[in-house]
Design a protein around this motif. Structure first.
Motif, short mmCIF file in Angstrom:
data_model
loop_
_atom_site.label_atom_id
_atom_site.label_comp_id
_atom_site.label_asym_id
_atom_site.label_seq_id
_atom_site.Cartn_x
_atom_site.Cartn_y
_atom_site.Cartn_z
N ASN A 13 35.96 38.15 40.82
CA ASN A 13 35.98 38.68 39.45
C ASN A 13 36.13 40.20 39.42
N ALA A 16 39.74 40.91 39.90
CA ALA A 16 40.46 40.68 38.64
C ALA A 16 40.35 41.91 37.75
N SER A 32 43.98 35.91 38.06
CA SER A 32 42.94 34.93 37.74
C SER A 32 43.45 33.50 37.92
N PHE A 150 37.13 34.38 35.02
CA PHE A 150 38.02 35.46 35.45
C PHE A 150 38.69 36.12 34.24
N TYR A 153 36.36 38.52 32.67
CA TYR A 153 36.35 39.77 33.42
C TYR A 153 37.60 40.60 33.17
#
Length: 192
Positions: A13, A16, A32, A150, A153
């Motif tokens: 994450n 990302a 992601s 993801f 994030y």
């Protein structure tokens, strides 16, 4: 459960976030998607081979050792990346984020043991059946949970750029320290 397990800042994450900051949101989404797609075979392997892994713990130990090595290697890579000058605007290199997400997720050797333990606990409590079509439903849920987190994030990355320039400009240092700490914790767990 995949969503909740990935909430703390971790390798995937935070990468990302970094991809979104250094490139753009579209590349963050592609990263992601690539990362979440690799979770599918990892969870599937854990569920299908749960009984085999429980009878052969040396395989899980090898995966943990590989995971420790990968975490320390990523710590070094991101520390080297942090030495480069940060550009708040999108980067010029685009289009490889999907493959980077797949590669990094594939190197996450801790995913299979995680889903192995999770599926064993759920099965022992009667909340999961390790047979079809339940395996496919579980794996689909893992993919959707991971991909959704993801994306959260990726959206959070825009807030970092706008409101927290310190974090944005030091994201590679943060990732380096995070991977180093994860490597140490995994090594300690392995040595117990």
């Amino acid at each position: 459960m995949a969503f909740l397990s990935l909430i703390p800042p971790g390798m995937m994450n935070m990468t990302a976030v970094r991809t979104t900051i250094e490139k753009n949101s579209k590349e963050g989404v592609w990263f992601s998607l690539g990362a979440a797609l690799i979770v599918i075979p990892q969870a599937f392997i854990a569920l299908v081979f749960a009984r085999y892994f429980s009878e052969h713990p040396e395989i899980v130990q090898r995966l943990e050792i590989a995971g420790i090595i990968v975490l320390f290697a990523l710590s070094i890579v991101f520390f080297i990346q942090a030495k480069k000058k940060f550009r708040g605007e999108g980067g010029k290199r685009q289009g490889k984020s999907f493959w980077l997400g797949m590669l990094m997720s594939g190197m996450n050797m801790l995913a299979i043991p995680f889903y192995l333990v999770l599926s064993s606990v759920l099965e022992n409590r009667g909340l999961l059946q390790t047979e079809q079509p339940f395996i496919n439903l579980f794996v689909s849920g893992v993919f959707l949970g991971a991909f959704t987190l993801f994306i959260v994030y990726v959206q959070f990355a825009q807030i970092i750029v706008k409101r927290a320039q310190f974090i944005a400009s030091n994201i590679n240092y943060i990732l380096s320290v995070l991977f180093f700490i994860l490597g140490i914790l995994t090594l300690i767990k392995f040595l117990k």
